[in-house]
Design a protein around this motif. Structure first.
Motif, PDB file in Angstrom:
ATOM      1  N   TRP A 208       7.924   6.284  -9.570  1.00  0.00           N
ATOM      2  CA  TRP A 208       7.184   5.356 -10.424  1.00  0.00           C
ATOM      3  C   TRP A 208       7.853   3.982 -10.440  1.00  0.00           C
ATOM      4  CZ3 TRP A 208       2.508   5.120 -12.336  1.00  0.00           C
ATOM      5  CH2 TRP A 208       2.227   4.235 -13.369  1.00  0.00           C
ATOM      6  N   ASP A 209       9.165   3.964 -10.590  1.00  0.00           N
ATOM      7  CA  ASP A 209       9.894   2.700 -10.628  1.00  0.00           C
ATOM      8  C   ASP A 209       9.698   1.930  -9.324  1.00  0.00           C
ATOM      9  OD1 ASP A 209      12.200   1.344 -12.386  1.00  0.00           O
ATOM     10  OD2 ASP A 209      12.715   1.098 -10.280  1.00  0.00           O
ATOM     11  N   PHE A 210       9.782   2.635  -8.200  1.00  0.00           N
ATOM     12  CA  PHE A 210       9.582   2.004  -6.896  1.00  0.00           C
ATOM     13  C   PHE A 210       8.155   1.481  -6.768  1.00  0.00           C
ATOM     14  CE2 PHE A 210       8.561   1.986  -2.389  1.00  0.00           C
ATOM     15  CZ  PHE A 210       9.676   1.394  -1.817  1.00  0.00           C
ATOM     16  N   GLY A 211       7.197   2.292  -7.234  1.00  0.00           N
ATOM     17  CA  GLY A 211       5.796   1.903  -7.097  1.00  0.00           C
ATOM     18  C   GLY A 211       5.425   0.686  -7.912  1.00  0.00           C
ATOM     19  N   VAL A 212       5.861   0.633  -9.187  1.00  0.00           N
ATOM     20  CA  VAL A 212       5.460  -0.485 -10.044  1.00  0.00           C
ATOM     21  C   VAL A 212       6.171  -1.778  -9.650  1.00  0.00           C
ATOM     22  CG1 VAL A 212       4.902   1.014 -11.987  1.00  0.00           C
ATOM     23  CG2 VAL A 212       7.204   0.074 -11.805  1.00  0.00           C
ATOM     24  N   LYS A 213       7.332  -1.667  -8.991  1.00  0.00           N
ATOM     25  CA  LYS A 213       8.055  -2.876  -8.597  1.00  0.00           C
ATOM     26  C   LYS A 213       7.594  -3.424  -7.254  1.00  0.00           C
ATOM     27  CE  LYS A 213      12.264  -1.973 -11.229  1.00  0.00           C
ATOM     28  NZ  LYS A 213      13.691  -1.540 -11.197  1.00  0.00           N
ATOM     29  N   ARG A 214       7.087  -2.562  -6.362  1.00  0.00           N
ATOM     30  CA  ARG A 214       6.744  -3.014  -5.012  1.00  0.00           C
ATOM     31  C   ARG A 214       5.286  -2.774  -4.642  1.00  0.00           C
ATOM     32  NH1 ARG A 214      12.067  -1.576  -1.305  1.00  0.00           N
ATOM     33  NH2 ARG A 214      13.626  -1.891  -2.933  1.00  0.00           N
ATOM     34  N   GLY A 215       4.562  -2.041  -5.489  1.00  0.00           N
ATOM     35  CA  GLY A 215       3.172  -1.753  -5.185  1.00  0.00           C
ATOM     36  C   GLY A 215       2.216  -2.508  -6.085  1.00  0.00           C
ATOM     37  N   ASP A 216       0.990  -2.023  -6.168  1.00  0.00           N
ATOM     38  CA  ASP A 216      -0.052  -2.623  -7.013  1.00  0.00           C
ATOM     39  C   ASP A 216       0.069  -2.033  -8.406  1.00  0.00           C
ATOM     40  OD1 ASP A 216      -2.424  -3.306  -8.330  1.00  0.00           O
ATOM     41  OD2 ASP A 216      -3.551  -3.375  -6.458  1.00  0.00           O
ATOM     42  N   ILE A 217       0.678  -2.771  -9.329  1.00  0.00           N
ATOM     43  CA  ILE A 217       0.973  -2.239 -10.653  1.00  0.00           C
ATOM     44  C   ILE A 217      -0.306  -1.981 -11.448  1.00  0.00           C
ATOM     45  CG2 ILE A 217       1.275  -4.506 -11.709  1.00  0.00           C
ATOM     46  CD1 ILE A 217       3.515  -3.252 -13.405  1.00  0.00           C
ATOM     47  N   GLN A 218      -1.337  -2.801 -11.259  1.00  0.00           N
ATOM     48  CA  GLN A 218      -2.580  -2.583 -11.988  1.00  0.00           C
ATOM     49  C   GLN A 218      -3.254  -1.296 -11.526  1.00  0.00           C
ATOM     50  OE1 GLN A 218      -5.107  -6.055 -11.806  1.00  0.00           O
ATOM     51  NE2 GLN A 218      -4.021  -7.017 -13.500  1.00  0.00           N
ATOM     52  N   LEU A 219      -3.256  -1.072 -10.217  1.00  0.00           N
ATOM     53  CA  LEU A 219      -3.860   0.145  -9.692  1.00  0.00           C
ATOM     54  C   LEU A 219      -3.083   1.372 -10.161  1.00  0.00           C
ATOM     55  CD1 LEU A 219      -6.138   1.174  -7.943  1.00  0.00           C
ATOM     56  CD2 LEU A 219      -4.663   0.942  -5.937  1.00  0.00           C
ATOM     57  N   LEU A 220      -1.768   1.266 -10.215  1.00  0.00           N
ATOM     58  CA  LEU A 220      -0.957   2.379 -10.702  1.00  0.00           C
ATOM     59  C   LEU A 220      -1.188   2.607 -12.196  1.00  0.00           C
ATOM     60  CD1 LEU A 220       2.403   1.762  -8.827  1.00  0.00           C
ATOM     61  CD2 LEU A 220       0.844   3.688  -8.534  1.00  0.00           C
ATOM     62  N   GLY A 221      -1.388   1.520 -12.942  1.00  0.00           N
ATOM     63  CA  GLY A 221      -1.678   1.658 -14.366  1.00  0.00           C
ATOM     64  C   GLY A 221      -2.966   2.430 -14.598  1.00  0.00           C
ATOM     65  N   VAL A 222      -3.984   2.117 -13.811  1.00  0.00           N
ATOM     66  CA  VAL A 222      -5.252   2.839 -13.919  1.00  0.00           C
ATOM     67  C   VAL A 222      -5.053   4.305 -13.539  1.00  0.00           C
ATOM     68  CG1 VAL A 222      -7.580   3.037 -12.970  1.00  0.00           C
ATOM     69  CG2 VAL A 222      -6.655   0.788 -13.536  1.00  0.00           C
ATOM     70  N   ALA A 223      -4.272   4.554 -12.492  1.00  0.00           N
ATOM     71  CA  ALA A 223      -4.034   5.929 -12.045  1.00  0.00           C
ATOM     72  C   ALA A 223      -3.352   6.750 -13.126  1.00  0.00           C
ATOM     73  CB  ALA A 223      -3.190   5.931 -10.776  1.00  0.00           C
TER      74      ALA A 223
ATOM     75  N   GLY B 111       0.815  -1.208   0.000  1.00  0.00           N
ATOM     76  CA  GLY B 111       0.000   0.000   0.000  1.00  0.00           C
ATOM     77  C   GLY B 111       0.845   1.253   0.000  1.00  0.00           C
ATOM     78  N   ARG B 112       1.906   1.258   0.778  1.00  0.00           N
ATOM     79  CA  ARG B 112       2.795   2.421   0.838  1.00  0.00           C
ATOM     80  C   ARG B 112       3.502   2.625  -0.502  1.00  0.00           C
ATOM     81  NH1 ARG B 112       8.266   2.671   2.313  1.00  0.00           N
ATOM     82  NH2 ARG B 112       8.961   4.754   2.939  1.00  0.00           N
ATOM     83  N   ALA B 113       3.960   1.538  -1.102  1.00  0.00           N
ATOM     84  CA  ALA B 113       4.639   1.641  -2.391  1.00  0.00           C
ATOM     85  C   ALA B 113       3.689   2.148  -3.473  1.00  0.00           C
ATOM     86  CB  ALA B 113       5.207   0.278  -2.782  1.00  0.00           C
ATOM     87  N   THR B 114       2.422   1.733  -3.406  1.00  0.00           N
ATOM     88  CA  THR B 114       1.439   2.199  -4.389  1.00  0.00           C
ATOM     89  C   THR B 114       1.215   3.698  -4.250  1.00  0.00           C
ATOM     90  OG1 THR B 114       0.347   0.043  -4.324  1.00  0.00           O
ATOM     91  CG2 THR B 114      -0.896   1.868  -5.264  1.00  0.00           C
ATOM     92  N   LEU B 115       1.115   4.172  -3.012  1.00  0.00           N
ATOM     93  CA  LEU B 115       0.957   5.612  -2.773  1.00  0.00           C
ATOM     94  C   LEU B 115       2.166   6.388  -3.291  1.00  0.00           C
ATOM     95  CD1 LEU B 115      -0.596   5.697   0.812  1.00  0.00           C
ATOM     96  CD2 LEU B 115      -1.715   6.288  -1.346  1.00  0.00           C
ATOM     97  N   ILE B 116       3.351   5.820  -3.121  1.00  0.00           N
ATOM     98  CA  ILE B 116       4.556   6.465  -3.647  1.00  0.00           C
ATOM     99  C   ILE B 116       4.475   6.548  -5.162  1.00  0.00           C
ATOM    100  CG2 ILE B 116       7.047   6.132  -3.965  1.00  0.00           C
ATOM    101  CD1 ILE B 116       7.143   5.036  -1.104  1.00  0.00           C
ATOM    102  N   GLY B 117       3.995   5.490  -5.798  1.00  0.00           N
ATOM    103  CA  GLY B 117       3.824   5.507  -7.250  1.00  0.00           C
ATOM    104  C   GLY B 117       2.821   6.552  -7.702  1.00  0.00           C
ATOM    105  N   PHE B 118       1.753   6.764  -6.904  1.00  0.00           N
ATOM    106  CA  PHE B 118       0.776   7.810  -7.227  1.00  0.00           C
ATOM    107  C   PHE B 118       1.450   9.179  -7.287  1.00  0.00           C
ATOM    108  CE2 PHE B 118      -2.971   5.296  -5.251  1.00  0.00           C
ATOM    109  CZ  PHE B 118      -3.202   4.697  -6.477  1.00  0.00           C
ATOM    110  N   GLY B 119       2.474   9.372  -6.459  1.00  0.00           N
ATOM    111  CA  GLY B 119       3.184  10.644  -6.453  1.00  0.00           C
ATOM    112  C   GLY B 119       3.773  10.968  -7.815  1.00  0.00           C
TER     113      GLY B 119
END
Length: 287
Positions: free
Chosen positions: A225-240, A3-11
Motif C-alpha cells: 500500500w505504501d509503495f502504491g500510494v507513493k508511486r501509483g495513482d492514489i485516487q484510483l487506489l483510494g476508490v479501490a 501503472g505497475r505501482a498502482t497494481l501493487i497497491g491493489f494487492g
C-alpha cells in the motif's frame, strides 16, 4: 511505472479482504498476543525486505515522533480490530470497522483549506445507515455483541485519524513501516501479560491463520500500500479501497463463517457506497 505501482497497491486491498477470515481462524488467541505475534512476523519480513533493497540506512533519518505516531496507529487499529471480532459477529463487526474509508474523506474535509460538501454528507448518511442496520436492524441482533460493535467503530475512527494525521508528517520511507510493525509487536508483548492470559493457536489451522495474518494483511499489505500510494495513482487506489468491505464480507460468506442475509448485504452496499459517494464529492472539487 505508475501503472505497475498502482497494481501493487491493489494487492494490499486484496490482502486486507482476508483480514477478517484469518482473524477468525486465529481464535482463541487473545487480541494483544495476536498483535504481538502478527507484527513480529510482519516487521521481520519488512526488515529483510529493507536489508535486501538497501533501505536500512534511511531509517536513521526518520524522526522519533514519526515512529511513535506510526506504532500507535498500527497498534491501536489492530488491537481494536482483533478485539471487536472476538466480541461480535465477524462479518458485521468487520463492516463497521470498514467505515474508515468514509471517515478518512470526512476528516480530510475538516483540514485547513478544505470543507465538507453535500456529497460528503450524503455519503456519511449512507455509510452510517449501513452501520445502524447492523446494530439495530437484524432479526438475530444480540445485545451482547454491542461492545464489539462499539470497539469496531473506535477501530474505524483510529485508522481514519491515523491516515489523515499522517499527511502532516511529510515523506516517510516505506522501510519505516518495518519499525512500526516491530514497535507494535513489542508494545503488544509488554501489555499482553498485564491484561490477558496466554492462549496459543488451536492446531495447524490456527497457526496457519496467525502466519497468514503476519505475512499478508498485517505484513506485506502495508508495504504494498505504501509503495502504491507513493508511486501509483492514489485516487484510483483510494476508490479501490472502498471495495474492501464488500470483498471482506464476500470472503466470510463464501468460507461459511458468515451466513448470507439481506441485512448483511445491504449494510455492505451502504457502507461501500457511502465511502464512494463521499470520495466522488472530493474528486469533483479537485476537478
Amino acid at each position: 511505472m505508475t501503472g505497475r505501482a498502482t497494481l501493487i497497491g491493489f494487492g494490499a486491498v486484496l490482502l486486507w479482504a482476508l483480514l477478517a477470515l484469518f482473524t477468525v481462524g486465529s481464535a482463541p488467541v487473545p487480541p494483544l498476543q495476536l498483535n504481538a505475534m502478527c507484527f513480529a512476523i510482519g516487521g521481520t519480513l519488512g526488515l529483510l525486505w529493507s536489508a535486501r533493497s538497501g533501505g536500512l540506512g534511511a531509517l536513521r533519518a526518520v524522526g522519533w515522533r514519526v515512529y511513535v505516531f506510526g506504532i500507535a496507529g498500527l497498534f491501536g487499529y489492530h488491537a481494536l480490530y482483533f478485539t471487536a471480532l472476538r466480541l461480535a459477529p465477524p462479518a458485521e463487526a468487520g463492516l463497521i470497522a470498514y467505515l474508515w474509508p468514509l471517515l478518512i474523506v470526512l476528516f480530510s474535509g475538516l483540514l485547513p483549506g478544505e470543507r465538507l460538501r453535500p456529497g460528503h454528507l450524503v455519503g456519511a448518511l449512507a455509510g452510517f445507515s449501513g452501520a445502524a442496520l447492523i446494530v439495530g436492524g437484524g432479526a438475530a441482533f444480540d445485545a451482547a455483541a454491542l461492545p464489539g460493535y462499539l470497539i469496531a467503530f473506535a477501530c474505524a475512527l483510529t485508522w481514519a485519524g491515523y491516515s489523515v494525521g499522517s499527511r502532516r508528517l511529510g515523506a516517510v520511507p516505506t522501510d519505516a513501516v518495518a519499525i512500526f510493525c516491530l514497535g507494535s509487536a513489542l508494545l503488544s508483548a509488554l501489555l499482553h501479560p498485564l491484561f490477558e492470559e496466554t492462549v496459543w493457536p488451536d492446531g495447524a489451522l490456527g497457526w496457519a491463520a496467525v502466519a497468514g495474518l503476519g505475512l499478508g494483511p498485517v505484513g506485506l499489505a502495508f508495504f504494498l500500500w505504501d509503495f502504491g500510494v507513493k508511486r501509483g495513482d492514489i485516487q484510483l487506489l483510494g476508490v479501490a479501497s472502498y471495495a474492501a468491505p464488500l470483498l471482506s464480507t464476500a470472503v466470510l460468506v463464501l468460507s461459511g463463517i458468515a451466513a448470507p442475509s439481506w441485512t448483511l448485504g445491504l449494510a455492505a452496499l451502504l457502507i461501500t457506497a457511502g465511502a464512494g459517494i463521499a470520495a466522488r464529492a472530493s474528486f469533483a472539487k479537485a476537478d
